[in-house]
Write a protein that holds these residues in place. Structure first.
Motif, PDB file in Angstrom:
ATOM      1  N   THR A 224      -3.958 -38.129 -39.099  1.00 26.77           N
ATOM      2  CA  THR A 224      -3.313 -37.747 -40.075  1.00 26.77           C
ATOM      3  C   THR A 224      -3.839 -36.674 -40.774  1.00 26.77           C
ATOM      4  OG1 THR A 224      -4.970 -39.139 -41.597  1.00 26.77           O
ATOM      5  CG2 THR A 224      -3.259 -40.346 -40.697  1.00 26.77           C
ATOM      6  N   SER A 225      -2.807 -36.040 -42.026  1.00 26.14           N
ATOM      7  CA  SER A 225      -3.952 -35.187 -42.511  1.00 26.14           C
ATOM      8  C   SER A 225      -5.425 -35.163 -42.899  1.00 26.14           C
ATOM      9  CB  SER A 225      -3.112 -35.067 -44.250  1.00 26.14           C
ATOM     10  OG  SER A 225      -3.374 -35.793 -45.010  1.00 26.14           O
ATOM     11  N   THR A 226      -5.932 -36.512 -42.948  1.00 29.32           N
ATOM     12  CA  THR A 226      -7.544 -36.279 -43.451  1.00 29.32           C
ATOM     13  C   THR A 226      -8.273 -35.470 -42.304  1.00 29.32           C
ATOM     14  OG1 THR A 226      -7.360 -38.558 -44.956  1.00 29.32           O
ATOM     15  CG2 THR A 226      -9.445 -38.052 -44.047  1.00 29.32           C
ATOM     16  N   GLU A 227      -7.532 -35.900 -40.851  1.00 30.04           N
ATOM     17  CA  GLU A 227      -7.963 -35.483 -39.748  1.00 30.04           C
ATOM     18  C   GLU A 227      -8.380 -34.479 -40.405  1.00 30.04           C
ATOM     19  OE1 GLU A 227     -10.639 -36.805 -36.564  1.00 30.04           O
ATOM     20  OE2 GLU A 227      -9.936 -37.773 -37.965  1.00 30.04           O
ATOM     21  N   ALA A 228      -6.909 -33.660 -39.930  1.00 25.28           N
ATOM     22  CA  ALA A 228      -6.954 -32.006 -40.195  1.00 25.28           C
ATOM     23  C   ALA A 228      -7.501 -31.662 -41.433  1.00 25.28           C
ATOM     24  CB  ALA A 228      -5.293 -32.011 -40.428  1.00 25.28           C
ATOM     25  N   LEU A 229      -8.133 -32.132 -42.310  1.00 28.15           N
ATOM     26  CA  LEU A 229      -8.716 -31.173 -42.985  1.00 28.15           C
ATOM     27  C   LEU A 229     -10.167 -31.300 -42.905  1.00 28.15           C
ATOM     28  CD1 LEU A 229      -7.645 -32.796 -46.003  1.00 28.15           C
ATOM     29  CD2 LEU A 229      -7.087 -30.430 -45.367  1.00 28.15           C
ATOM     30  N   ASP A 251     -12.209 -17.245 -42.728  1.00 24.95           N
ATOM     31  CA  ASP A 251     -12.124 -18.016 -43.350  1.00 24.95           C
ATOM     32  C   ASP A 251     -10.272 -18.391 -43.440  1.00 24.95           C
ATOM     33  OD1 ASP A 251     -14.797 -19.833 -43.927  1.00 24.95           O
ATOM     34  OD2 ASP A 251     -14.817 -18.147 -45.768  1.00 24.95           O
ATOM     35  N   ARG A 252      -9.972 -17.733 -42.522  1.00 28.57           N
ATOM     36  CA  ARG A 252      -8.510 -17.432 -41.908  1.00 28.57           C
ATOM     37  C   ARG A 252      -7.916 -18.204 -41.766  1.00 28.57           C
ATOM     38  NH1 ARG A 252      -9.899 -11.791 -41.343  1.00 28.57           N
ATOM     39  NH2 ARG A 252      -8.946 -12.389 -39.468  1.00 28.57           N
ATOM     40  N   CYS A 253      -7.910 -19.481 -42.440  1.00 30.80           N
ATOM     41  CA  CYS A 253      -7.359 -20.550 -41.238  1.00 30.80           C
ATOM     42  C   CYS A 253      -6.403 -21.846 -42.986  1.00 30.80           C
ATOM     43  CB  CYS A 253      -8.801 -21.384 -40.754  1.00 30.80           C
ATOM     44  SG  CYS A 253     -10.238 -22.189 -41.248  1.00 30.80           S
ATOM     45  N   PHE A 254      -6.143 -23.169 -42.439  1.00 29.99           N
ATOM     46  CA  PHE A 254      -5.649 -24.035 -43.400  1.00 29.99           C
ATOM     47  C   PHE A 254      -5.324 -24.881 -42.451  1.00 29.99           C
ATOM     48  CE2 PHE A 254      -2.503 -19.969 -42.760  1.00 29.99           C
ATOM     49  CZ  PHE A 254      -1.275 -20.928 -42.633  1.00 29.99           C
ATOM     50  N   VAL A 255      -4.201 -25.725 -43.300  1.00 30.58           N
ATOM     51  CA  VAL A 255      -3.523 -26.765 -43.044  1.00 30.58           C
ATOM     52  C   VAL A 255      -2.540 -27.504 -42.932  1.00 30.58           C
ATOM     53  CG1 VAL A 255      -3.876 -29.433 -42.393  1.00 30.58           C
ATOM     54  CG2 VAL A 255      -6.322 -28.702 -42.658  1.00 30.58           C
ATOM     55  N   ALA A 256      -1.893 -26.978 -42.419  1.00 24.86           N
ATOM     56  CA  ALA A 256      -0.314 -27.355 -42.706  1.00 24.86           C
ATOM     57  C   ALA A 256       0.297 -28.180 -42.202  1.00 24.86           C
ATOM     58  CB  ALA A 256       0.883 -26.104 -42.031  1.00 24.86           C
ATOM     59  N   GLY A 257       1.914 -28.966 -42.610  1.00 22.91           N
ATOM     60  CA  GLY A 257       1.755 -30.397 -42.413  1.00 22.91           C
ATOM     61  C   GLY A 257       3.062 -30.775 -43.559  1.00 22.91           C
ATOM     62  N   ALA A 258       2.200 -31.867 -44.162  1.00 26.47           N
ATOM     63  CA  ALA A 258       2.043 -32.219 -44.871  1.00 26.47           C
ATOM     64  C   ALA A 258       0.969 -33.227 -46.243  1.00 26.47           C
ATOM     65  CB  ALA A 258       3.174 -33.827 -44.707  1.00 26.47           C
ATOM     66  N   GLU A 426      -2.132 -45.812 -41.165  1.00 22.61           N
ATOM     67  CA  GLU A 426      -1.973 -44.644 -41.074  1.00 22.61           C
ATOM     68  C   GLU A 426      -2.280 -43.292 -42.288  1.00 22.61           C
ATOM     69  OE1 GLU A 426       1.324 -42.788 -38.735  1.00 22.61           O
ATOM     70  OE2 GLU A 426       2.426 -43.607 -40.892  1.00 22.61           O
ATOM     71  N   GLN A 427      -2.044 -44.161 -43.716  1.00 23.43           N
ATOM     72  CA  GLN A 427      -2.354 -43.218 -45.095  1.00 23.43           C
ATOM     73  C   GLN A 427      -2.822 -44.025 -45.982  1.00 23.43           C
ATOM     74  OE1 GLN A 427       1.259 -41.116 -48.182  1.00 23.43           O
ATOM     75  NE2 GLN A 427       1.565 -40.601 -46.222  1.00 23.43           N
ATOM     76  N   ALA A 428      -3.902 -43.918 -46.352  1.00 24.16           N
ATOM     77  CA  ALA A 428      -4.835 -44.277 -47.563  1.00 24.16           C
ATOM     78  C   ALA A 428      -4.145 -44.164 -48.955  1.00 24.16           C
ATOM     79  CB  ALA A 428      -5.973 -44.047 -47.629  1.00 24.16           C
ATOM     80  N   SER A 429      -2.877 -43.547 -48.544  1.00 22.22           N
ATOM     81  CA  SER A 429      -2.439 -42.986 -50.354  1.00 22.22           C
ATOM     82  C   SER A 429      -1.566 -44.058 -50.981  1.00 22.22           C
ATOM     83  CB  SER A 429      -1.731 -41.905 -50.773  1.00 22.22           C
ATOM     84  OG  SER A 429      -0.700 -42.371 -49.510  1.00 22.22           O
ATOM     85  N   VAL A 430      -0.869 -44.689 -49.785  1.00 20.43           N
ATOM     86  CA  VAL A 430      -0.055 -45.715 -50.207  1.00 20.43           C
ATOM     87  C   VAL A 430      -0.663 -47.522 -51.075  1.00 20.43           C
ATOM     88  CG1 VAL A 430       1.269 -48.259 -49.162  1.00 20.43           C
ATOM     89  CG2 VAL A 430       1.575 -45.954 -48.785  1.00 20.43           C
TER      90      VAL A 430
END
Length: 767
Positions: A224-229, A251-258, A426-430
């Motif tokens: 999920t996004s947590t693993e990407a961060l 530091d030219r990197c970032f996370v994309a998706g949702a 899979e998503q802790a926000s729920v």
């Protein structure tokens, strides 16, 4: 603040050197004003968090030059902040003790956050700006800078081909690219648009832990996004495939998706403005569709229907004026009866509008009126039928709940203590959102956990749980996939072989030469009626952004340039077009199990209201027709019924006349009887007088005889007695033995009488 369509901090972010800012407190005030009244306390908590974090958040993005550093708030922003805090103070008395405690903690947390992030305000900040193209100037570029992009599999934002990583785990060798279709999705297309505007290059990676990959038969687990961060924070470069030397240089990197923009994310990372603002959607099971009784009338608003009825009435009145009163024999024969003539004129006006008139005008004014009505009817019917199929195809499915409040609020119409909520782990926000609602509202949800949102949606389809909540864009994408697989509609169901989406293909995957079915895998089909849909409005609004690794003070911050590019793509409508291509609207999702050939197939439910009304009108017409037939049959079988009323009236008149004559005759007879009685009485009196006279004569004779035979003394006594009798009134004064005085007892004292020969004779007391 992530729910608003415009972020003040970014929209006023300078393109030409201006540094005027509008802090997020404006967004907090608008959020509080839009919140429903019953959820104001909860909205006040969120607004308080905005007010506490406004300084560090906004100034972090607007500190473009040295003159803006250290500026806390200008007068306009301060006034709005004071008004926001005033509204929160007004709502505080309506909060429960638990809500007040949370409000206090939120304010303290915001204050602590501000203190921890003072360096973002006062330390050196070097944003990289990008100026969009104008009529007189080309866009600025970033000179072909390369960025490492960490994505994760979350359709429709990112769809990774073979994410298990059997080949090239983590996409270290860049075998999956947007050009070869190995990595696709909304976020990927957006990044390609940004790359063209900024003139930069991207390398795509996805999280795949080395240790986990080796322990799970060389398979990358779902992340999920947590693993990407976490991969973004892997500076050492030993945990994930692809990290290490050469990864995320400068530091030219970032996370994309949702990745959602949250307070925790903003504290630790540099986040762009949201490229999409969404929220949670509520997915439920839709059973049999509910008929919309008045769907046939929806092509016109009720005001237009009233106008059409008024036009028909006016037209009928005009027909009465120009064609009635005997000028048109086709109208009601009795033109003097206004109601009947109006009824016939209404029938004429309606049939002309429908193009089926059976009358012909006889006057020039009538012909003009008929022509106008025909033209009006043709245009009206064309407009009506043009929109009718669209509205008839709209049906409302029956669902157990209609909004999120129905899951926990006992005052809601569809609330039930048996409602259950599937929570995807899979998503802790729920789960976090449900925890917050339970804490603020003092309620408890009946939770059922499932690994992914797909599992929750399948449990809803099988009617094992009531609802689930997730990012609405992801829900719509997954529901559309279910519909494409045939998990929907009255003829839907699922096969033990997931690749089979229909019953025939499931139970008969192969056929012999003589067209006999073969089912070597023994596939079984389970039929289910119903679909999965979303209900209610979005809630728990949030935004999706690009999450950059935070740079050291003085290093260039590229995320500001990406924010400018995102805003430019929004203004150009590019992001909206991409969103419509990947995320369907719920009303556009069609069920693949219905064999409609690509067309909208209507059922009885779609026209049930129209059929009901037509059947009711036909029933009225049939009743009138039956009455007419009954009357006609009576007139045919019994001709005398034609004059039945007249016969009855004549009979009644004759009976009344006879009764009157009989009464008069009885009266006359009574009078005659009375007269006869009086006459008889008179005759009796006369006869009595005659008898009395005869008796007196005979008495005189008797007295003479007695006088002759008696002695003088007795004769003298009798004469005295006779004289006394005469003095007392004559013979009538003497009564009978009872003293009635009717003259019948005149001779009661006489006991003997002598006849003419002088012989004595005994006589009765009465004559």
């Amino acid at each position: 603040w992530t729910s608003l369509p415009s972020w003040a901090c970014f929209e006023l972010l300078p393109r030409a050197g201006s540094t005027k800012a509008a802090p997020v407190v404006f967004a907090g005030k608008e959020f509080l004003s839009r919140a429903p009244r019953r959820s104001r306390p909860m909205a006040a908590l969120r607004a308080a968090a905005l007010g506490a974090a406004v300084v560090f958040f906004c100034l972090h993005f607007i500190a473009v030059d040295a003159s803006s550093r250290g500026r806390i708030m200008e007068a306009p922003e301060a006034a709005v902040a004071a008004d926001l805090l005033s509204q929160i103070a007004d709502l505080a008395p309506h909060m429960s003790p638990k809500q007040l405690q949370i409000l206090k903690k939120t304010m303290i947390s915001g204050k602590q956050t501000l203190r921890r992030n003072r360096r973002n305000v006062f330390e050196e900040f070097n944003p990289v700006l990008w100026l969009p193209p104008t009529e007189n100037q080309a866009a600025t570029t970033l000179d072909d800078v390369s960025f490492d992009v960490i994505v994760y599999h979350i359709p429709p934002f990112v769809d990774i081909d073979e994410p298990e990583g059997l080949q090239d785990p983590g996409n270290v060798n860049q075998t999956r690219t947007p050009d070869n279709g190995g990595i696709t999705g909304f976020a990927i297309d957006m990044l390609e648009e940004i790359a063209q505007q900024l003139e930069v290059r991207f390398k795509y990676y996805y999280p795949c832990q080395v240790t986990s990959y080796l322990q799970n038969a060389k398979t990358c687990l779902f992340v999920t996004s947590t693993e990407a961060l976490l991969m973004l924070d892997d500076v050492a470069g030993s945990t994930y495939f692809g990290t290490g030397p050469g990864f995320c240089q400068a530091d030219r990197c970032f996370v994309a998706g949702a990745p959602k923009i949250s307070e925790q994310t903003v504290r630790k990372y540099d986040v762009t403005m949201p490229f999409m603002e969404k929220g949670f959607g509520l997915a439920v099971r839709a059973g049999q569709p509910n008929p919309v009784f008045m769907s046939w009338a929806n092509p016109f608003q009720w005001q237009l229907w009233m106008l059409v009825v008024a036009e028909i009435v006016v037209c009928a009145i005009c027909f009465m004026i120009v064609e009635g009163y005997g000028t048109n024999e086709a109208l009601w024969s009795f033109s003097g009866f206004g109601l009947a003539q109006f009824y016939d004129s209404m029938y004429w006006a309606i049939t002309i509008m429908l193009g089926a008139a059976d009358k012909a005008p006889t006057t020039n004014a009538g012909r003009t009126l008929v022509t106008t009505q025909l033209a009006f009817g043709v245009l009206l019917i064309s407009l009506y039928t043009g929109n009718l199929s669209t509205f008839l195809s709209v049906t409302t499915a029956a669902t157990k709940v209609q909004q999120f409040d129905d899951l926990y609020d006992p005052t809601s119409l569809y609330y039930s203590s048996g409602h259950t909520v599937c929570v995807p782990t899979e998503q802790a926000s729920v789960a976090q959102y449900l925890d917050t609602v339970e804490q603020l509202e003092g309620v408890r949800f009946n939770r059922v956990e499932a690994p992914t949102v797909q599992d929750c949606l399948m449990q809803i389809y099988l009617d094992e749980v009531t609802a689930t909540m997730y990012d609405e864009s992801v829900l719509l994408f997954r529901i559309n996939q279910m519909n494409q697989r045939g998990l929907c509609g009255d003829e839907g169901g699922y096969c033990t072989d997931p690749s089979r989406t229909d019953q025939e293909g499931c139970t008969c995957p192969e056929k012999t030469d003589d067209l006999k079915c073969l089912n070597p895998a023994n596939n079984k089909w389970t039929s289910i009626q119903g679909s999965v849909t979303t209900v209610g409005q979005m809630f728990n609004h949030f935004g999706y952004g690009l999450v950059f690794r935070r740079v050291m003070p003085g290093e260039p911050s590229y995320y500001t340039a990406f924010s400018h590019a995102i805003q430019f793509l929004k203004e150009q409508g590019t992001l909206e077009d991409l969103e419509q291509g990947y995320i369907p609207a719920i009303e556009d999702i069609q069920c693949a199990s219905s064999d409609s050939g690509g067309f909208q197939v209507l059922s009885f439910v779609n026209i049930q209201g129209l059929v009901t009304i037509v059947a009711f009108i036909l029933f009225i017409g049939m009743c009138i027709g039956m009455m007419e037939n009954i009357i006609a049959g009576i007139l045919y079988v019994m001709p005398c019924c034609v004059s039945l009323c007249k016969c009855m009236e004549k009979t009644e008149d004759e009976a009344a006349k006879e009764a009157e004559e009989a009464a008069q005759e009885a009266h006359e007879m009574a009078e005659r009887q009375m007269n006869l009685t009086e006459q008889r009485k008179h005759d009796r009196v006369i006869a009595m007088h005659d008898k009395i006279s005869s008796i007196q004569e005979r008495l005189s004779t008797v007295e003479q005889l007695l006088a002759e035979s008696r002695d003088p003394e007795e004769q003298l006594e009798e004469e005295e007695e006779a004289q006394e009798m005469l003095e007392n009134g004559g013979p009538q004064a003497y009564g009978n033995e009872n003293g009635n005085g009717n003259g019948n007892g005149i001779v009661h004292t006489i006991t003997h009488m002598f006849d003419a020969n002088g012989n004595s004779k005994t006589v009765n007391n009465q004559v």
